[in-house]
Design an enzyme around this catalytic site. Sequence first.
Site, short mmCIF file in Angstrom:
data_model
loop_
_atom_site.label_atom_id
_atom_site.label_comp_id
_atom_site.label_asym_id
_atom_site.label_seq_id
_atom_site.Cartn_x
_atom_site.Cartn_y
_atom_site.Cartn_z
N SER A 87 30.39 42.22 31.35
CA SER A 87 31.56 41.52 30.81
C SER A 87 31.04 40.63 29.69
O SER A 87 29.84 40.32 29.63
CB SER A 87 32.16 40.65 31.91
OG SER A 87 33.02 39.66 31.36
N TYR A 125 32.12 34.64 39.08
CA TYR A 125 32.21 35.82 38.20
C TYR A 125 31.15 35.75 37.10
O TYR A 125 30.44 36.72 36.84
CB TYR A 125 33.61 35.88 37.60
CG TYR A 125 33.92 37.15 36.84
CD1 TYR A 125 34.40 38.28 37.52
CD2 TYR A 125 33.78 37.23 35.46
CE1 TYR A 125 34.71 39.44 36.83
CE2 TYR A 125 34.08 38.39 34.76
CZ TYR A 125 34.55 39.49 35.45
OH TYR A 125 34.86 40.66 34.76
P1 NAD Z 1 40.72 46.75 38.49
O1 NAD Z 1 41.18 45.71 39.45
O2 NAD Z 1 41.72 47.60 37.79
O3 NAD Z 1 39.66 47.71 39.18
C1 NAD Z 1 38.71 47.25 40.08
C2 NAD Z 1 38.26 48.40 40.94
O4 NAD Z 1 37.30 47.91 41.90
C3 NAD Z 1 39.40 49.04 41.74
O5 NAD Z 1 39.23 50.43 41.81
C4 NAD Z 1 39.22 48.41 43.12
O6 NAD Z 1 39.75 49.22 44.17
C5 NAD Z 1 37.71 48.35 43.19
N1 NAD Z 1 37.22 47.45 44.23
C6 NAD Z 1 37.52 46.14 44.43
N2 NAD Z 1 36.91 45.69 45.54
C7 NAD Z 1 36.22 46.73 46.06
C8 NAD Z 1 35.40 46.91 47.19
N3 NAD Z 1 35.15 45.90 48.05
N4 NAD Z 1 34.84 48.12 47.41
C9 NAD Z 1 35.09 49.16 46.57
N5 NAD Z 1 35.86 49.04 45.47
C10 NAD Z 1 36.41 47.85 45.22
O7 NAD Z 1 39.82 45.97 37.43
P2 NAD Z 1 39.17 46.35 36.03
O8 NAD Z 1 39.64 45.37 35.05
O9 NAD Z 1 39.29 47.79 35.72
O10 NAD Z 1 37.65 45.97 36.34
C11 NAD Z 1 36.62 46.90 36.46
C12 NAD Z 1 35.30 46.23 36.10
O11 NAD Z 1 35.36 45.79 34.75
C13 NAD Z 1 34.97 44.98 36.94
O12 NAD Z 1 33.60 44.96 37.22
C14 NAD Z 1 35.35 43.85 36.00
O13 NAD Z 1 34.62 42.69 36.28
C15 NAD Z 1 34.96 44.46 34.67
N6 NAD Z 1 35.56 43.83 33.50
C16 NAD Z 1 36.92 43.81 33.35
C17 NAD Z 1 37.45 43.21 32.22
C18 NAD Z 1 38.92 43.16 31.97
O14 NAD Z 1 39.33 42.42 31.06
N7 NAD Z 1 39.73 43.89 32.70
C19 NAD Z 1 36.61 42.63 31.27
C20 NAD Z 1 35.25 42.67 31.47
C21 NAD Z 1 34.74 43.27 32.59
#
Ligand code: NAD
Length: 260
Positions: free
Chosen positions: A142, A155
């Site tokens: 991130s 985080y």
């Molecule tokens: P999201 O909530 O859409 O997806 C998260 C995924 O993780 C889902 O499939 C969920 O079921 C899974 N998950 C959560 N807890 C779990 C567990 N205990 N066991 C197995 N799976 C689990 O979120 P996203 O935004 O797509 O995030 C995905 C990654 O990207 C994360 O690591 C997040 O930190 C990172 N990220 C997101 C952003 C953003 O702006 N959305 C920015 C930077 C980084």
Amino acid sequence: MLKGKNAVVTGSTSGIGLAYAKAFAKEGANVMINGLGDADEIEKTRASLEAEFGVKALYSSANMLKPDEIAEMIATAEKELGSVDILVNNAGIQFVSPIDEFPAEKWDAIIGINLTSAFHTIKAALPGMKEKGWGRIINTASAHALVASPYKSAYVAAKHGIAGLTKTVALEAAEKGITVNAIAPGYVWTPLVEAQIADTAKSRGITEEEVKENVLLAAQPTKEFVTVEQVAAMAVFLCSDAASSMTGTILPIDGGWTAH
Ligand code: NAD
């Protein structure tokens, strides 16, 4: 480009993870998706990957807080698909609160899912990659792997941690045809971001609209959310031969956020 390769993507039932799975499948890779959610919806997603892209798609319900289930997920992928060539550590959760009120169990869950699960998946998948002399490990970090924001102590700690893990494993695997990189997105419009808007509004005492305009996109000079497809395209590039000399990097896709 990825025909014959097998990819495991943690946290791929929604958001960025699902976009990775689709992008790999589009390139011909078999995929194992993983994550939480409604069983019927997940089965629909799995089946549509097979139908749309003509690849094999499996689902693992492994909870990223459970080391045994993580080991089982990698072992099943190796058995059912033949190998794990591409491993994407993407599962993640967020919690927003001042540190003096931050619940200890939320700290543990964020460190567990966003950081420690990657240790377990890598530990399980690396031997198979070494044996084949080819592997790609991609961690979703991130912008918070490079800079901090208030109220996101767990985080930011987990994401800085995954940057360190990325660099370390890159060094350990460098002579084995295995690259290890992290993608560092800014704000991407996904369920995770949507869910934190209300909490951020509460912590800062402002409206949800103000959070979008003045907190989230204030950090992002382009004033636009990154798309999941843009993040997935970088992962596909990292799996290409053109990227075989890129390892140990943390790659921002953040609309200029970390240029500040
Ligand atoms: P999201 O909530 O859409 O997806 C998260 C995924 O993780 C889902 O499939 C969920 O079921 C899974 N998950 C959560 N807890 C779990 C567990 N205990 N066991 C197995 N799976 C689990 O979120 P996203 O935004 O797509 O995030 C995905 C990654 O990207 C994360 O690591 C997040 O930190 C990172 N990220 C997101 C952003 C953003 O702006 N959305 C920015 C930077 C980084």
